[in-house]
Design a protein around this motif. Structure first.
Motif, short mmCIF file in Angstrom:
data_model
loop_
_atom_site.label_atom_id
_atom_site.label_comp_id
_atom_site.label_asym_id
_atom_site.label_seq_id
_atom_site.Cartn_x
_atom_site.Cartn_y
_atom_site.Cartn_z
N PHE A 20 94.45 54.19 0.22
CA PHE A 20 95.27 55.39 0.38
C PHE A 20 94.65 56.49 -0.45
N GLU A 21 94.69 57.70 0.06
CA GLU A 21 94.24 58.86 -0.71
C GLU A 21 95.40 59.38 -1.55
N VAL A 22 95.10 59.85 -2.75
CA VAL A 22 96.11 60.49 -3.60
C VAL A 22 95.98 61.99 -3.38
N TYR A 23 97.07 62.61 -2.93
CA TYR A 23 97.08 64.04 -2.59
C TYR A 23 98.07 64.76 -3.48
N GLU A 24 97.70 65.93 -3.94
CA GLU A 24 98.61 66.76 -4.73
C GLU A 24 98.69 68.14 -4.10
#
Length: 181
Positions: A20-24
């Motif tokens: 999973f990508e961590v997105y902010e």
């Protein structure tokens, strides 16, 4: 490190291990992303200044020009999906802001953590397995969880996840509503 920050790092690591990508997304957002794209009706109470922090000077604006401190993280999903191609597998942690009276269960700024998994076929059992796997990884032992349906104007079907308290095991008398079996 603050426990909330540590938990966010641990969750990010566990999700990253599952690709999973961590997105902010930004903490200052707009009515367009926080409400319009999320199918909140124009007269929804969450759009009122008693619930959302609107930035001074934008009160007479609409959509992308009406700015606010983000009241939830879900608006970030639209930003992410407009910048990437499906399938989507990402998490987005962050602080959110609500114009609320502070008490034991409410705070004006608090932390949320959301997960979005969009693909052609994702059974609900996959979601439950994912939740259990992540929490088992983060806490180091199996965690009792449940998924319950919840209404959200931006998704169908919608679910919320509960986990048994790791401190009291769900035995605090004043918190027994909706207790996990």
């Amino acid at each position: 490190m603050h426990p909330t920050t540590q938990l966010a790092h641990d969750l990010n690591d566990a999700f990253a291990a599952l690709n999973f990508e961590v997105y902010e997304g930004p903490e200052i957002s707009s009515e367009l992303f926080e409400f319009d794209h999320m199918n909140f009706p124009a007269d929804h109470p969450a759009r009122e200044s008693m619930d959302t922090y609107w930035l001074t000077g934008t009160a007479d604006e609409r959509a992308a020009r009406r700015l606010c401190l983000r009241p939830h993280l879900t608006g970030a999903s639209i930003r992410y999906m407009s910048e990437h191609e499906p399938p989507f597998r990402f998490v987005y942690p962050g602080r959110v802001y609500r114009n609320e009276s502070t008490d034991a269960r409410h705070e004006r700024a608090f932390f949320q953590y959301e997960v979005l998994l969009v693909d052609e076929v994702v059974p609900l059992t996959t979601g439950k397995f994912l939740v259990d796997t992540i929490l088992d990884t983060v806490f180091g032992t199996p965690v009792v969880t449940r998924m319950r349906t919840g209404f959200f104007p931006f998704v169908e079907p919608g679910f919320e996840v509960d986990m048994r308290c790791r401190v009291c095991g769900g035995e605090v008398p004043h918190l027994r509503t909706g207790r996990l079996a």
